[in-house]
Design a protein around this motif. Structure first.
Motif, PDB file in Angstrom:
ATOM      1  N   UNK A  54      19.120 -11.184 -12.623  1.00  0.00           N
ATOM      2  CA  UNK A  54      20.106 -10.275 -12.016  1.00  0.00           C
ATOM      3  C   UNK A  54      19.738 -10.070 -10.546  1.00  0.00           C
ATOM      4  N   UNK A  55      20.578  -9.350  -9.832  1.00  0.00           N
ATOM      5  CA  UNK A  55      20.351  -9.275  -8.378  1.00  0.00           C
ATOM      6  C   UNK A  55      19.083  -8.527  -8.022  1.00  0.00           C
ATOM      7  N   UNK A  56      18.694  -7.553  -8.857  1.00  0.00           N
ATOM      8  CA  UNK A  56      17.458  -6.827  -8.539  1.00  0.00           C
ATOM      9  C   UNK A  56      16.249  -7.744  -8.626  1.00  0.00           C
ATOM     10  N   UNK A  57      16.233  -8.566  -9.682  1.00  0.00           N
ATOM     11  CA  UNK A  57      15.117  -9.501  -9.837  1.00  0.00           C
ATOM     12  C   UNK A  57      15.034 -10.428  -8.617  1.00  0.00           C
ATOM     13  N   UNK A  58      16.165 -10.949  -8.222  1.00  0.00           N
ATOM     14  CA  UNK A  58      16.169 -11.914  -7.119  1.00  0.00           C
ATOM     15  C   UNK A  58      15.748 -11.239  -5.807  1.00  0.00           C
ATOM     16  N   UNK A  59      16.213  -9.997  -5.613  1.00  0.00           N
ATOM     17  CA  UNK A  59      15.814  -9.285  -4.396  1.00  0.00           C
ATOM     18  C   UNK A  59      14.319  -8.970  -4.407  1.00  0.00           C
ATOM     19  N   UNK A  60      13.827  -8.567  -5.570  1.00  0.00           N
ATOM     20  CA  UNK A  60      12.384  -8.283  -5.662  1.00  0.00           C
ATOM     21  C   UNK A  60      11.568  -9.550  -5.414  1.00  0.00           C
ATOM     22  N   UNK A  61      12.083 -10.669  -5.903  1.00  0.00           N
ATOM     23  CA  UNK A  61      11.365 -11.925  -5.715  1.00  0.00           C
ATOM     24  C   UNK A  61      11.406 -12.339  -4.238  1.00  0.00           C
ATOM     25  N   UNK A  62      12.523 -12.054  -3.576  1.00  0.00           N
ATOM     26  CA  UNK A  62      12.603 -12.346  -2.131  1.00  0.00           C
ATOM     27  C   UNK A  62      11.550 -11.510  -1.397  1.00  0.00           C
ATOM     28  N   UNK A  63      11.452 -10.233  -1.761  1.00  0.00           N
ATOM     29  CA  UNK A  63      10.438  -9.367  -1.130  1.00  0.00           C
ATOM     30  C   UNK A  63       9.041  -9.924  -1.387  1.00  0.00           C
ATOM     31  N   UNK A  64       8.811 -10.342  -2.651  1.00  0.00           N
ATOM     32  CA  UNK A  64       7.481 -10.834  -3.028  1.00  0.00           C
ATOM     33  C   UNK A  64       7.148 -12.156  -2.327  1.00  0.00           C
ATOM     34  N   UNK A  65       8.153 -12.990  -2.102  1.00  0.00           N
ATOM     35  CA  UNK A  65       7.908 -14.256  -1.377  1.00  0.00           C
ATOM     36  C   UNK A  65       7.305 -13.951  -0.005  1.00  0.00           C
ATOM     37  N   UNK A  66       7.796 -12.875   0.594  1.00  0.00           N
ATOM     38  CA  UNK A  66       7.291 -12.512   1.925  1.00  0.00           C
ATOM     39  C   UNK A  66       5.940 -11.802   1.803  1.00  0.00           C
ATOM     40  N   UNK A  67       5.860 -10.760   0.933  1.00  0.00           N
ATOM     41  CA  UNK A  67       4.649  -9.920   0.916  1.00  0.00           C
ATOM     42  C   UNK A  67       3.420 -10.667   0.383  1.00  0.00           C
ATOM     43  N   UNK A  68       3.608 -11.631  -0.492  1.00  0.00           N
ATOM     44  CA  UNK A  68       2.451 -12.354  -1.037  1.00  0.00           C
ATOM     45  C   UNK A  68       1.949 -13.439  -0.089  1.00  0.00           C
ATOM     46  N   UNK A  69       2.773 -13.795   0.903  1.00  0.00           N
ATOM     47  CA  UNK A  69       2.378 -14.897   1.798  1.00  0.00           C
ATOM     48  C   UNK A  69       2.978 -16.229   1.386  1.00  0.00           C
ATOM     49  N   UNK A  70       3.737 -16.241   0.281  1.00  0.00           N
ATOM     50  CA  UNK A  70       4.345 -17.505  -0.178  1.00  0.00           C
ATOM     51  C   UNK A  70       5.258 -18.087   0.909  1.00  0.00           C
ATOM     52  N   UNK A  71       6.026 -17.225   1.530  1.00  0.00           N
ATOM     53  CA  UNK A  71       6.932 -17.725   2.572  1.00  0.00           C
ATOM     54  C   UNK A  71       6.131 -18.384   3.707  1.00  0.00           C
ATOM     55  N   UNK A  72       5.087 -17.703   4.144  1.00  0.00           N
ATOM     56  CA  UNK A  72       4.271 -18.263   5.229  1.00  0.00           C
ATOM     57  C   UNK A  72       3.590 -19.562   4.808  1.00  0.00           C
ATOM     58  N   UNK A  73       3.324 -19.698   3.510  1.00  0.00           N
ATOM     59  CA  UNK A  73       2.687 -20.928   3.029  1.00  0.00           C
ATOM     60  C   UNK A  73       3.683 -22.088   2.953  1.00  0.00           C
ATOM     61  N   UNK A  74       4.973 -21.789   3.140  1.00  0.00           N
ATOM     62  CA  UNK A  74       5.969 -22.865   3.190  1.00  0.00           C
ATOM     63  C   UNK A  74       7.061 -22.795   2.131  1.00  0.00           C
ATOM     64  N   UNK A  75       6.943 -21.839   1.196  1.00  0.00           N
ATOM     65  CA  UNK A  75       7.961 -21.719   0.137  1.00  0.00           C
ATOM     66  C   UNK A  75       9.209 -21.070   0.752  1.00  0.00           C
ATOM     67  N   UNK A  76      10.313 -21.791   0.719  1.00  0.00           N
ATOM     68  CA  UNK A  76      11.501 -21.375   1.465  1.00  0.00           C
ATOM     69  C   UNK A  76      12.687 -21.042   0.565  1.00  0.00           C
ATOM     70  N   UNK A  77      12.889 -21.853  -0.466  1.00  0.00           N
ATOM     71  CA  UNK A  77      14.105 -21.697  -1.280  1.00  0.00           C
ATOM     72  C   UNK A  77      13.878 -20.734  -2.430  1.00  0.00           C
ATOM     73  N   UNK A 286       6.607 -18.789 -11.558  1.00  0.00           N
ATOM     74  CA  UNK A 286       5.911 -17.635 -12.144  1.00  0.00           C
ATOM     75  C   UNK A 286       6.463 -16.335 -11.557  1.00  0.00           C
ATOM     76  N   UNK A 287       5.977 -15.209 -12.085  1.00  0.00           N
ATOM     77  CA  UNK A 287       6.422 -13.911 -11.567  1.00  0.00           C
ATOM     78  C   UNK A 287       5.605 -13.573 -10.324  1.00  0.00           C
TER      79      UNK A 287
END
Ligand code: GLA
Length: 411
Positions: A54-77, A286-287
């Motif tokens: 649902x949209x909350x899950x996806x938004x939380x995952x977007x936040x987590x992509x940034x806060x965990x460093x995944x985005x900086x490591x190259x994970x984009x999609x 993963x979560x």
């Protein structure tokens, strides 16, 4: 003569009127160029959440992509898999499930984009998706138009409920629909390798599933009733012969990562290393909101990611197998090599590798590894320590279900 002039005039009239009726329109059945020049990296909802999106899950995952460093490591999609769909309206346009995505897909895409990420969605070439939601069959151009309108960047296109359809035609249709919609979208083919898509899909999509579905298991297969899910090693076994089909913009896809989904840390490490070696898309499953430190260290090992994202885009070759110890080699840009010793055995295995006594030639990339012609520095990508150079033979122990992953750099 008069007769001839009459015929020419008639021909001109027919030609002009044919063009003015739009008969010069040609479908473009090819993918957008310039996308996925290295294997796509991102996250997908399926492996962990299946239909529970649902949209909350996806938004939380977007936040987590940034806060965990995944985005900086190259994970984009950030990719939403099956079960986001609601109904089609009276004109045939698809809409998201209004209970799960009350703000709509455009708002969700805007949110994901505001985080500096890209958003992916899922559909199916058949009448229904594998999860029983509306498929795109007969609605390809309308669906592509909707995705473009919402701001979608990536489409995974599945193959359930496709009676009477042929893969090549069906995937070319959605490629043409995406072209017509006008927004550059990565196209991920998901027909499980059934029609040997590596033979024909290089110009249709950017990646194609080369196997059935993965499961969080090291060896063997897992019965799922009507079908079998494949372990990490089972999938790896089938990828070696496909290396010649991969390259920038065209990747074999041995399915998404199961790192952090229950296997022991050594198996997760080996899984990630091998997906990096075979230039697989790195789509975490993963979560991300509560991953362990060990999982984070695997998924965000920048030196391993660099092997996967190397701009040469050459898939590793399996060099030798002995007592369940496999040696894999991946030529990298600028003459570097990644070398991974994979221990499939349940006992530790010894590595004794004399760089000086062998010359490795990769016929596909024309790269050569010859330590007698020049010395390479040896770096262990998991301990993140230098390990001497290639003047000395490598002696090491690889624990059970684990890897020794090295990068060789010309010194
Ligand atoms: C198929 C695909 C999976 C996933 C599910 C969704 O099995 O191969 O990756 O998308 O469908 O239903």
């Amino acid at each position: 003569m008069k007769k001839n002039i009459g015929a020419i005039v008639l021909l001109l009239i027919v030609t002009v009127s044919a063009y003015s009726q739009g008969n010069n329109y040609k479908q473009n059945y090819t993918k957008y160029q310039g996308l996925a020049l290295t294997p796509p990296m991102g996250w997908n909802s399926w492996n962990k959440f299946a239909c529970n999106v649902d949209e909350n899950l996806i938004k939380q995952m977007a936040d987590a992509m940034v806060s965990t460093g995944m985005k900086d490591a190259g994970y984009t999609y950030l990719n939403i898999d099956d079960c986001w769909h609601g109904d089609r309206d009276s004109l045939g346009f698809i809409h998201p499930d209004p209970k799960r995505f009350p703000s709509g897909m455009k708002a969700l895409a805007d949110y994901v984009h505001s985080k500096g990420l890209k958003i992916g969605i899922y559909s199916d070439a058949g009448s229904q998706t594998c999860g029983g939601r509306p498929g795109s069959r007969g609605y390809e151009f309308q669906d592509a138009q909707m995705y473009a309108k919402w701001g979608i960047d990536y489409l995974k296109y599945d193959w359930c409920n496709t009676e009477g359809l042929k893969q090549e035609g069906a995937y070319k249709t959605i490629a043409a629909a995406l072209q017509k919609a006008g927004r550059p979208i990565v196209l991920s083919l998901c027909e499980w390798g059934q029609s040997n898509p590596w033979r024909w899909a290089g110009n249709v999509g950017h990646l194609w599933r080369s196997t059935g579905d993965i499961t969080n298991q090291w060896e063997g297969v897992k019965s799922m009733g009507t079908w079998r899910a494949l372990s990490v090693m089972k999938i790896l076994e089938s990828q070696d012969t496909l290396r010649k089909y991969a390259g920038p913009g065209r990747w074999n896809d041995p399915d998404m990562l199961e790192v952090g989904n229950g296997m022991p840390v050594n198996e997760d490490r080996a899984h990630f290393s091998m997906w990096a070696m075979i230039a697989a898309p790195l789509i975490a499953g993963n979560d991300l909101r509560n991953m362990s430190k060990a999982t984070a260290e695997i998924l965000m090992n920048k030196e391993v990611i660099a092997v996967n994202q190397d701009s040469l885009g050459v898939q590793a070759l399996k060099y030798t197998t002995k007592d369940s110890l496999e040696t894999w080699l991946k030529p990298l840009k600028g003459g570097d090599w990644a070398v991974t010793f994979l221990n499939r055995n349940s006992q530790p295995q010894q590595v004794d590798f004399d760089w000086q006594s062998r010359v490795i030639n990769d016929d596909l990339s024309k790269a050569t590894l010859d330590a007698k012609l020049g010395t390479y520095k040896v770096r262990d990508l998991w301990t993140k320590k230098d390990r001497g150079d290639t003047r000395k033979a490598l002696k090491a122990t690889v624990p059970a279900h684990d890897v020794l992953m090295l990068r060789l750099t010309k010194s």
